[in-house]
Design a protein around this motif. Structure first.
Motif, PDB file in Angstrom:
ATOM      1  N   GLY A  19       0.804  -1.216   0.000  1.00 16.49           N
ATOM      2  CA  GLY A  19       0.000   0.000   0.000  1.00 16.49           C
ATOM      3  C   GLY A  19       0.839   1.268   0.000  1.00 16.49           C
ATOM      4  O   GLY A  19       0.509   2.243  -0.672  1.00 16.49           O
ATOM      5  N   CYS A  20       1.936   1.244   0.729  1.00 18.85           N
ATOM      6  CA  CYS A  20       2.798   2.430   0.818  1.00 18.85           C
ATOM      7  C   CYS A  20       3.529   2.678  -0.499  1.00 18.85           C
ATOM      8  O   CYS A  20       3.761   3.825  -0.879  1.00 18.85           O
ATOM      9  CB  CYS A  20       3.769   2.278   1.985  1.00 18.85           C
ATOM     10  SG  CYS A  20       2.888   2.139   3.563  1.00 18.85           S
ATOM     11  N   THR A  21       3.866   1.616  -1.201  1.00 21.40           N
ATOM     12  CA  THR A  21       4.495   1.755  -2.514  1.00 21.40           C
ATOM     13  C   THR A  21       3.489   2.312  -3.518  1.00 21.40           C
ATOM     14  O   THR A  21       3.815   3.210  -4.296  1.00 21.40           O
ATOM     15  CB  THR A  21       5.072   0.398  -2.972  1.00 21.40           C
ATOM     16  OG1 THR A  21       6.111   0.034  -2.055  1.00 21.40           O
ATOM     17  CG2 THR A  21       5.630   0.474  -4.377  1.00 21.40           C
ATOM     18  N   SER A  33      13.022   6.927  -1.523  1.00 26.00           N
ATOM     19  CA  SER A  33      12.858   8.199  -2.238  1.00 26.00           C
ATOM     20  C   SER A  33      13.225   8.071  -3.712  1.00 26.00           C
ATOM     21  O   SER A  33      12.643   8.749  -4.562  1.00 26.00           O
ATOM     22  CB  SER A  33      13.689   9.307  -1.579  1.00 26.00           C
ATOM     23  OG  SER A  33      15.072   9.170  -1.851  1.00 26.00           O
ATOM     24  N   THR A  34      14.159   7.197  -4.002  1.00 26.26           N
ATOM     25  CA  THR A  34      14.576   6.988  -5.390  1.00 26.26           C
ATOM     26  C   THR A  34      13.686   5.972  -6.091  1.00 26.26           C
ATOM     27  O   THR A  34      13.124   6.254  -7.144  1.00 26.26           O
ATOM     28  CB  THR A  34      16.049   6.525  -5.432  1.00 26.26           C
ATOM     29  OG1 THR A  34      16.850   7.576  -4.885  1.00 26.26           O
ATOM     30  CG2 THR A  34      16.509   6.242  -6.837  1.00 26.26           C
ATOM     31  N   LYS A  35      13.553   4.813  -5.484  1.00 26.26           N
ATOM     32  CA  LYS A  35      12.833   3.718  -6.152  1.00 26.26           C
ATOM     33  C   LYS A  35      11.330   3.945  -6.238  1.00 26.26           C
ATOM     34  O   LYS A  35      10.727   3.692  -7.277  1.00 26.26           O
ATOM     35  CB  LYS A  35      13.109   2.394  -5.447  1.00 26.26           C
ATOM     36  CG  LYS A  35      14.526   1.908  -5.646  1.00 26.26           C
ATOM     37  CD  LYS A  35      14.747   0.566  -4.986  1.00 26.26           C
ATOM     38  CE  LYS A  35      16.151   0.070  -5.269  1.00 26.26           C
ATOM     39  NZ  LYS A  35      16.450  -1.164  -4.539  1.00 26.26           N
ATOM     40  N   GLU A  36      10.709   4.366  -5.165  1.00 23.37           N
ATOM     41  CA  GLU A  36       9.249   4.433  -5.137  1.00 23.37           C
ATOM     42  C   GLU A  36       8.691   5.849  -5.260  1.00 23.37           C
ATOM     43  O   GLU A  36       7.635   6.038  -5.846  1.00 23.37           O
ATOM     44  CB  GLU A  36       8.700   3.745  -3.881  1.00 23.37           C
ATOM     45  CG  GLU A  36       9.233   2.339  -3.653  1.00 23.37           C
ATOM     46  CD  GLU A  36       9.055   1.355  -4.812  1.00 23.37           C
ATOM     47  OE1 GLU A  36       8.342   1.649  -5.785  1.00 23.37           O
ATOM     48  OE2 GLU A  36       9.662   0.265  -4.737  1.00 23.37           O
ATOM     49  N   CYS A  37       9.404   6.846  -4.729  1.00 15.92           N
ATOM     50  CA  CYS A  37       8.975   8.236  -4.888  1.00 15.92           C
ATOM     51  C   CYS A  37       9.499   8.806  -6.202  1.00 15.92           C
ATOM     52  O   CYS A  37       9.203   9.944  -6.552  1.00 15.92           O
ATOM     53  CB  CYS A  37       9.446   9.088  -3.712  1.00 15.92           C
ATOM     54  SG  CYS A  37       8.872   8.490  -2.115  1.00 15.92           S
ATOM     55  N   ARG A  38      10.307   8.021  -6.874  1.00 15.66           N
ATOM     56  CA  ARG A  38      10.817   8.329  -8.222  1.00 15.66           C
ATOM     57  C   ARG A  38      11.530   9.675  -8.296  1.00 15.66           C
ATOM     58  O   ARG A  38      11.376  10.419  -9.266  1.00 15.66           O
ATOM     59  CB  ARG A  38       9.672   8.227  -9.219  1.00 15.66           C
ATOM     60  CG  ARG A  38       9.082   6.822  -9.240  1.00 15.66           C
ATOM     61  CD  ARG A  38       7.937   6.669 -10.164  1.00 15.66           C
ATOM     62  NE  ARG A  38       7.545   5.275 -10.224  1.00 15.66           N
ATOM     63  CZ  ARG A  38       6.323   4.864 -10.495  1.00 15.66           C
ATOM     64  NH1 ARG A  38       5.377   5.731 -10.748  1.00 15.66           N
ATOM     65  NH2 ARG A  38       6.053   3.578 -10.526  1.00 15.66           N
ATOM     66  N   ASP A  39      12.264   9.992  -7.230  1.00 16.92           N
ATOM     67  CA  ASP A  39      13.061  11.226  -7.159  1.00 16.92           C
ATOM     68  C   ASP A  39      12.222  12.507  -7.227  1.00 16.92           C
ATOM     69  O   ASP A  39      12.752  13.584  -7.441  1.00 16.92           O
ATOM     70  CB  ASP A  39      14.122  11.269  -8.272  1.00 16.92           C
ATOM     71  CG  ASP A  39      15.107  10.121  -8.210  1.00 16.92           C
ATOM     72  OD1 ASP A  39      15.314   9.559  -7.118  1.00 16.92           O
ATOM     73  OD2 ASP A  39      15.671   9.775  -9.268  1.00 16.92           O
ATOM     74  N   LYS A  40      10.916  12.395  -7.029  1.00 13.13           N
ATOM     75  CA  LYS A  40      10.018  13.548  -7.187  1.00 13.13           C
ATOM     76  C   LYS A  40       9.804  14.346  -5.908  1.00 13.13           C
ATOM     77  O   LYS A  40       9.642  15.560  -5.948  1.00 13.13           O
ATOM     78  CB  LYS A  40       8.642  13.090  -7.696  1.00 13.13           C
ATOM     79  CG  LYS A  40       8.655  12.454  -9.043  1.00 13.13           C
ATOM     80  CD  LYS A  40       8.611  13.494 -10.112  1.00 13.13           C
ATOM     81  CE  LYS A  40       8.390  12.858 -11.462  1.00 13.13           C
ATOM     82  NZ  LYS A  40       8.160  13.832 -12.488  1.00 13.13           N
ATOM     83  N   PHE A  41       9.739  13.663  -4.772  1.00 15.17           N
ATOM     84  CA  PHE A  41       9.427  14.349  -3.518  1.00 15.17           C
ATOM     85  C   PHE A  41      10.136  13.629  -2.369  1.00 15.17           C
ATOM     86  O   PHE A  41      10.512  12.464  -2.496  1.00 15.17           O
ATOM     87  CB  PHE A  41       7.909  14.413  -3.279  1.00 15.17           C
ATOM     88  CG  PHE A  41       7.263  13.083  -3.071  1.00 15.17           C
ATOM     89  CD1 PHE A  41       7.087  12.563  -1.798  1.00 15.17           C
ATOM     90  CD2 PHE A  41       6.835  12.323  -4.150  1.00 15.17           C
ATOM     91  CE1 PHE A  41       6.508  11.320  -1.607  1.00 15.17           C
ATOM     92  CE2 PHE A  41       6.237  11.088  -3.972  1.00 15.17           C
ATOM     93  CZ  PHE A  41       6.075  10.588  -2.704  1.00 15.17           C
TER      94      PHE A  41
END
Length: 186
Positions: free
Chosen positions: A70-72, A107-115
């Motif tokens: 769910g968090c991903t 932050s890199t893998k799942e937030c895709r470096d966006k936030f």
């Protein structure tokens, strides 16, 4: 017939007992100020709510554990809508009880470096925002519930969304931010 009614009541009672008891700060409450170790794009920095609020509203979302299903999903959805939040003048920050090492990777893998995502391993921010889950996670760790806030630039809670559906958190907070922006144009 009576047995069916009793069975229905027992099932409903069990379902309610199994669902988490959500608590959250109410709209209009003062948002607790905080600074926390955070990561964006795998790089560490110190996130300051007071500094972020100088630029506009902040979507502050609490989630139980990085890299869980769910968090991903929620992180992907916030990343996909990052430009929409930015266009509405809002910034994003996710907070969980994970370590900064975990948050770097998330932050890199799942937030895709966006936030950014902040590490709150001692649960001080989670506690201040009344976001601590009443029951520990399956691993026995204390975690936060899935709660999203929009903190307005005056430091108040403008919107609260509590619920288990990660996609709803994105949709509801984005809708509020857009409405807020529309009513605060100069």
């Amino acid at each position: 017939m009576r047995k069916a009614a009793l069975l229905s009541a027992l099932i409903l009672s069990a379902a309610l007992a199994a669902s988490p008891a959500f608590a959250a700060l109410k709209t209009g409450a003062e948002a607790p100020d905080f600074s926390a170790p955070a990561a964006i794009g795998g790089k560490d920095f110190v996130f300051s709510l007071a500094e972020a609020l100088k630029k506009g509203p902040v979507v502050l979302y609490f989630y139980p554990k990085s890299f869980t299903r769910g968090c991903t999903i929620e992180a992907h959805e916030f990343a996909e809508n990052y430009d929409n939040f930015s266009a509405a003048g809002a910034s994003l920050i996710g907070v969980s009880a994970d370590t900064i090492e975990t948050q770097r990777e998330f932050s890199t893998k799942e937030c895709r470096d966006k936030f950014p995502v902040a590490a709150d391993a001692n649960l001080s921010i989670i506690g201040a925002y009344d976001a601590k889950r009443d029951r520990p996670s399956q691993s026995g760790d204390s975690v936060s519930d899935r709660i999203s806030y929009v903190v307005t630039p005056d430091g108040k809670i403008g919107f609260t969304h509590v619920g288990s559906d990660p996609i709803q958190h994105v949709a509801e907070t984005l809708q509020f931010v857009r409405q807020w922006q529309g009513s605060h144009k100069h």
